[in-house]
Design an enzyme around this catalytic site. Sequence first.
Site, PDB file in Angstrom:
ATOM      1  N   CYS A  79       0.844  -1.204   0.000  1.00  0.00           N
ATOM      2  CA  CYS A  79       0.000   0.000   0.000  1.00  0.00           C
ATOM      3  C   CYS A  79       0.884   1.260   0.000  1.00  0.00           C
ATOM      4  O   CYS A  79       1.573   1.529  -0.965  1.00  0.00           O
ATOM      5  CB  CYS A  79      -0.979  -0.041   1.170  1.00  0.00           C
ATOM      6  SG  CYS A  79      -2.342   1.155   1.007  1.00  0.00           S
ATOM      7  N   HIS A 183      -3.877  -4.788   0.013  1.00  0.00           N
ATOM      8  CA  HIS A 183      -3.440  -5.311   1.306  1.00  0.00           C
ATOM      9  C   HIS A 183      -3.493  -6.836   1.279  1.00  0.00           C
ATOM     10  O   HIS A 183      -4.567  -7.415   1.437  1.00  0.00           O
ATOM     11  CB  HIS A 183      -4.334  -4.781   2.431  1.00  0.00           C
ATOM     12  CG  HIS A 183      -4.112  -3.354   2.753  1.00  0.00           C
ATOM     13  ND1 HIS A 183      -3.147  -2.936   3.648  1.00  0.00           N
ATOM     14  CD2 HIS A 183      -4.717  -2.228   2.299  1.00  0.00           C
ATOM     15  CE1 HIS A 183      -3.173  -1.611   3.729  1.00  0.00           C
ATOM     16  NE2 HIS A 183      -4.114  -1.162   2.918  1.00  0.00           N
ATOM     17  N   GLU A 185      -2.562  -8.894   3.495  1.00  0.00           N
ATOM     18  CA  GLU A 185      -2.947  -9.417   4.807  1.00  0.00           C
ATOM     19  C   GLU A 185      -4.454  -9.358   5.038  1.00  0.00           C
ATOM     20  O   GLU A 185      -4.966  -9.937   5.998  1.00  0.00           O
ATOM     21  CB  GLU A 185      -2.199  -8.659   5.919  1.00  0.00           C
ATOM     22  CG  GLU A 185      -2.728  -7.276   6.244  1.00  0.00           C
ATOM     23  CD  GLU A 185      -2.322  -6.181   5.266  1.00  0.00           C
ATOM     24  OE1 GLU A 185      -2.628  -5.011   5.552  1.00  0.00           O
ATOM     25  OE2 GLU A 185      -1.701  -6.493   4.223  1.00  0.00           O
TER      26      GLU A 185
END
EC number: 4.3.2.10
Length: 201
Positions: A79, A183, A185
């Site tokens: 990001c 992202h 994650e």
Amino acid sequence: MVFIADYGAGNLRSVQKAFDYLGIPATVSSDPAKMAGCRKVVLPGVGAFGQAIEALDRLGFTDALSEHVDKGGHLFGICLGMQLMLSDSEEMGSHRGLGLIPGSVRHFQSDSDKIPQIGWNSIDLKQESVLFRGIADHSFFYFVHSYYCDPLEASSIASTTWFAGKNFCSAIEKNGIFAVQFHPEKSSEAGLQVLRNFAEC
């Protein structure tokens, strides 16, 4: 061991937890000296570009990250971390970036799409990729951003994504430098596979 750079910019603990879930050792530190011996470094980030680059300068990460790449280490930006790798950004003024990838960070302009982009969107793969090994083209990932990377060299673009009337660069992969605008994650199994691929490459 994966080193996660802590410069006060957001999502690093969730990134660490994702590596933990995968069984991949990862450490979080604000001390660049502790990068020594770690071939894999992650530069996460959520927040403002200008404040982030100031923090990297203050903590000594700016030079340390460049040296890490020069010595053949792998660097992965997530990001804001991806955006920081470019030459400059127009976010709230004009700011110098790390300059690891030639190009600029620009603001989305759109009359049809609501900015920032928040939510799931698909990627279009542009090259044979280490990061996306084992991941199908057009897979979906989770994005949260108002600015996008515009690299000068098309050869550095690993994937693009359609938003606000343009195919913007959503992933970079070149000479040991890896980066994604989304992202991983927060992107379910596909995102975890991206993290695994980086750690194992």
